[in-house]
Structures are given as structure tokens and as C-alpha cells.
Design an enzyme around this catalytic site. Structure first.
Site, PDB file in Angstrom:
ATOM      1  N   LYS A  48       0.608  -1.329   0.044  1.00 52.12           N
ATOM      2  CA  LYS A  48       0.183  -0.014   0.236  1.00 52.12           C
ATOM      3  C   LYS A  48       0.683   1.070  -0.044  1.00 52.12           C
ATOM      4  O   LYS A  48       0.327   2.236  -0.334  1.00 52.12           O
ATOM      5  CB  LYS A  48      -1.069  -0.114   1.058  1.00 52.12           C
ATOM      6  CG  LYS A  48      -1.898  -0.989   1.065  1.00 52.12           C
ATOM      7  CD  LYS A  48      -2.988  -0.869  -0.081  1.00 52.12           C
ATOM      8  CE  LYS A  48      -4.006  -2.020  -0.279  1.00 52.12           C
ATOM      9  NZ  LYS A  48      -4.634  -1.917  -1.445  1.00 52.12           N
TER      10      LYS A  48
HETATM   11  N1  PMP Z   1      -3.501  -8.100   1.382  1.00 57.88           N
HETATM   12  C1  PMP Z   1      -3.734  -7.416   2.154  1.00 57.88           C
HETATM   13  C2  PMP Z   1      -3.131  -7.479   3.526  1.00 57.88           C
HETATM   14  C3  PMP Z   1      -4.098  -6.068   1.943  1.00 57.88           C
HETATM   15  O1  PMP Z   1      -4.295  -5.054   3.000  1.00 57.88           O
HETATM   16  C4  PMP Z   1      -4.693  -5.848   0.691  1.00 57.88           C
HETATM   17  C5  PMP Z   1      -5.361  -4.618   0.477  1.00 57.88           C
HETATM   18  N2  PMP Z   1      -6.829  -4.629   0.626  1.00 57.88           N
HETATM   19  C6  PMP Z   1      -4.571  -6.883  -0.383  1.00 57.88           C
HETATM   20  C7  PMP Z   1      -3.975  -8.207   0.086  1.00 57.88           C
HETATM   21  C8  PMP Z   1      -5.361  -6.683  -1.856  1.00 57.88           C
HETATM   22  O2  PMP Z   1      -4.596  -5.947  -2.280  1.00 57.88           O
HETATM   23  P1  PMP Z   1      -5.516  -4.797  -3.669  1.00 57.88           P
HETATM   24  O3  PMP Z   1      -6.279  -4.042  -2.742  1.00 57.88           O
HETATM   25  O4  PMP Z   1      -4.656  -3.969  -4.225  1.00 57.88           O
HETATM   26  O5  PMP Z   1      -6.432  -5.908  -4.295  1.00 57.88           O
END
Ligand code: PMP
Length: 344
Positions: A48
Site C-alpha cells: 500500500k
Molecule cells: N492483502 C492485504 C493484507 C491487503 O491489505 C490488501 C489490500 N486491501 C490486499 C491483500 C489486496 O490488495 P488490493 O487491494 O490491491 O487488491
């Protein structure tokens, strides 16, 4: 980087360019080669960081953000931490509206990074004025010059990964990648990374990991929102009870659903076999790889890149706690208790 010393100007310069690490044991019985893109190497310990930095810098370029302005988001998770980190360095106020379900540890962590955290009741609907969505929206309307990141519905979330994660993987595999496996929450990671990779080689297979209890897989297959798919589950950050516009469903070839229990055991197994102390969704992604391998998805020429979104330290009181695993009923005849403690 400074030119006179080998020193970074600030922590933000360490975002991105995370390593690709070969998996040597956990996938050894399967055909092909498997590589983890370990996003815990970002300074905020998750993928992130990339979107927080990119979205904020795009707003600066467009003249929307000026020093002292406010950045708002609704998250207690990785995105909140990354936005708080970028805000500190760049001199913005960071306001996070979080659900009262968020753990005290998480709220303390965000406050330690200088964020103003508003804790909103979890047991109200999204359109209730007290919900964290409505609180964030109201603050965005009221605070002049504020930016609402809104990661589930922000196209720049996809673009951040199109510009960084995709090119890095293409370069690191010297264009030999055959499969991309990534968890889908907002869908930004998988959509942006896949878009770049498929532009280089359209035959790369893109597989999304979804949770039982989430609507994403069914929506991908039927293009219909099926509320009957929704029920509570444990894995955080993966799957969703709504359809995010930050997901490009057309670029994803297939979704695989994984269980809370198998994903938790696989996360623990990653620490013990590969020495990779990574989060719950990294376990979920490798659990998906195992299921795909059993279905014959890979052959000896496969070069599979699996995205590991964050670090294991955020799950000490969950997946990496024997007590939590026991409370969930995750130790059964199939999974012997592999205690982290030494019993005397
Ligand atoms: N794994 C974790 C620990 C996350 O915080 C997130 C984000 N929500 C994701 C996977 C998935 O990534 P994305 O939001 O880019 O699909």
C-alpha cells in the site's frame, strides 16, 4: 539520494523495487518455478506504500494538494499506515475514519504515525451518518483542500501498480513470467500489474485470489452481484462485499477461492519453510497456488510470480498466535498443532 553521501533523502525513496524471492520448499512438489514478490520490503511493510505515494504525488502534480492540506481515507489497515507515513514526510494532515472493530493495536499504530483517527461504530449500515464511509465523506466536504483517497473507487490505485509493480516484475523475470497470482481486495494490485504484463505478453495467465464469503469470483463469472455469496470470514484485505471499480475484471483470467483455515496454515508454513514472515494474504496466495497446481495449471516451463502483500508482524495476535488458531478451531486432525512455544 544525496550525491555527496550514500544516504536516502527520506524514507519514501525506499518505496517500490521490492525483491523477487524464489520459493524453494513450499512448492517443491509442483511443476514449474515459483517466485514471491515480497512487498513487506517497502518501508511501511506493505504494497500500500506504492498507492499512497502515487495517489498523493498525482494530486500534488494536479495542484490539488498544497502543504498543510488534509488527506482522508477509511481504513485501519495497511493503506492507513502508508498514507500516514507519506503525510508525515510531505507535511499533510492525515485523517483516518476506522471501524470500532479495528484492534487497539492498529489504532495506536496509526496514531503513532501522526494520523488523526476517528473511531466509528461498526454495527451501522454504510449510509448511516455515523458510519466510517459517511464520516470520511462529510470531512472531505467540510475541509477545504482535502483529498479523499477512496482506494476501492480510485483509478489511480490501478495506475500505481501499472507504473511500478508490473514493470519491476517484467524486468526481474527477464520477461519469462508465465503466471501472475495475486490477492484481490480493491483489485488495484492485480489489475494494474496485469495490465502492464499483458501489454508485454498477452499470454500471461492472471489469477486472482478471493475468499469464501466474498462476491468477487462469482461476479467475475456471471457479471452479477450475488448477495447470497456474502458471509463473515477471517482473512483481512482480501475479497469484498461490493464490486470495486479499482478492479478490472476483464484482465483477470480466473479467480480461486481459499479458506481462512488453509490460508492461515499456509502463512505459518511460509515462515517455517522459506523463512518468510509474511501476512495472512500471502498465505492465502500460496494456498491458491497449491490448489491451482493440484488442478494441473502449471507445467515444467511455468514461471509463476506470487504477490506477498505485507509483513507477518501485523498478525501476531492472529495467525501467528496458537491461542487464536485454537479459538478458530484451526487445529484439527489434518493440521497438527505446530506450536511456536518451546514446552518444558
Ligand atoms: N492483502 C492485504 C493484507 C491487503 O491489505 C490488501 C489490500 N486491501 C490486499 C491483500 C489486496 O490488495 P488490493 O487491494 O490491491 O487488491
Amino acid at each position: 539520494m544525496r550525491e555527496d553521501l550514500q544516504v536516502f533523502d527520506n524514507v519514501l525513496q525506499l518505496i517500490g523495487n521490492t525483491p523477487l524471492i524464489q520459493l524453494n520448499r513450499i512448492t517443491q512438489e509442483y511443476q514449474g518455478e515459483f517466485f514471491a514478490k515480497v512487498e513487506a520490503f517497502n518501508p511501511g511493510h506493505s504494497t500500500k506504500d506504492r498507492i499512497a505515494l502515487y495517489i498523493i504525488e498525482e494530486a500534488e502534480k494536479k495542484g490539488i494538494l498544497k502543504p498543510g492540506d488534509t488527506i482522508i481515507e477509511t481504513t485501519s489497515g495497511n493503506t492507513g499506515f502508508s498514507i500516514a507515513m507519506v503525510s508525515i514526510i510531505k507535511g499533510y494532515e492525515c485523517i483516518l475514519a476506522v471501524s470500532s472493530k479495528s484492534s487497539k493495536d492498529k489504532i495506536d499504530m496509526l496514531r503513532s504515525m501522526g494520523a488523526k483517527v476517528y473511531v466509528c461504530p461498526a454495527n451501522v449500515t454504510a449510509d448511516d451518518p455515523r458510519s466510517y464511509y459517511q464520516v470520511a465523506k462529510r470531512m472531505h466536504d467540510e475541509i477545504k483542500g482535502s483529498v479523499y483517497i477512496n482506494q476501492y473507487f480510485n483509478e489511480l490505485n490501478i495506475e500505481a501498480h501499472y507504473k511500478t509493480t508490473g514493470p519491476e516484475i517484467w524486468k526481474q523475470t527477464e520477461g519469462k513470467i508465465t503466471h501472475l497470482v495475486a490477492c484481490s481486495g480493491t483489485g488495484g494490485t492485480i489489475s494494474g500489474t496485469a495490465k502492464y504484463l499483458k501489454e508485454q505478453n498477452p499470454s500471461i495467465r492472471v489469477i486472482g485470489i478471493d475468499a469464501y464469503g466474498s462476491v468477487l469470483k462469482k461476479y467475475h463469472e456471471t457479471k452479477e452481484f450475488d448477495a447470497a455469496e456474502i458471509y463473515p470470514y477471517r482473512i483481512e484485505g482480501l475479497g469484498k462485499n461490493l464490486i470495486p471499480t479499482a478492479t478490472d475484471f476483464d484482465i483477470i483470467d480466473q479467480f480461486v477461492k481459499v479458506t481462512d483455515e488453509e490460508s492461515a496454515h499456509t502463512a505459518r508454513q511460509l515462515a517455517k519453510t522459506e523463512g518468510l514472515f509474511v501476512g495472512y494474504t500471502s498465505g492465502a496466495a500460496v494456498q491458491g497456488v497449491k490448489q491451482l497446481a493440484e488442478e494441473g495449471e502449471f507445467d515444467k516451463n511455468s514461471k509463476v510470480v506470487v504477490i506477498f502483500p505485507d509483513h507477518g508482524s501485523r498478525y501476531m495476535s492472529k495467525v501467528f498466535s496458537d491461542d487464536w488458531m485454537t479459538e478458530q478451531g484451526f487445529f484439527d486432525s489434518k493440521h497438527e498443532k505446530t506450536s511456536n512455544r518451546i514446552e518444558f
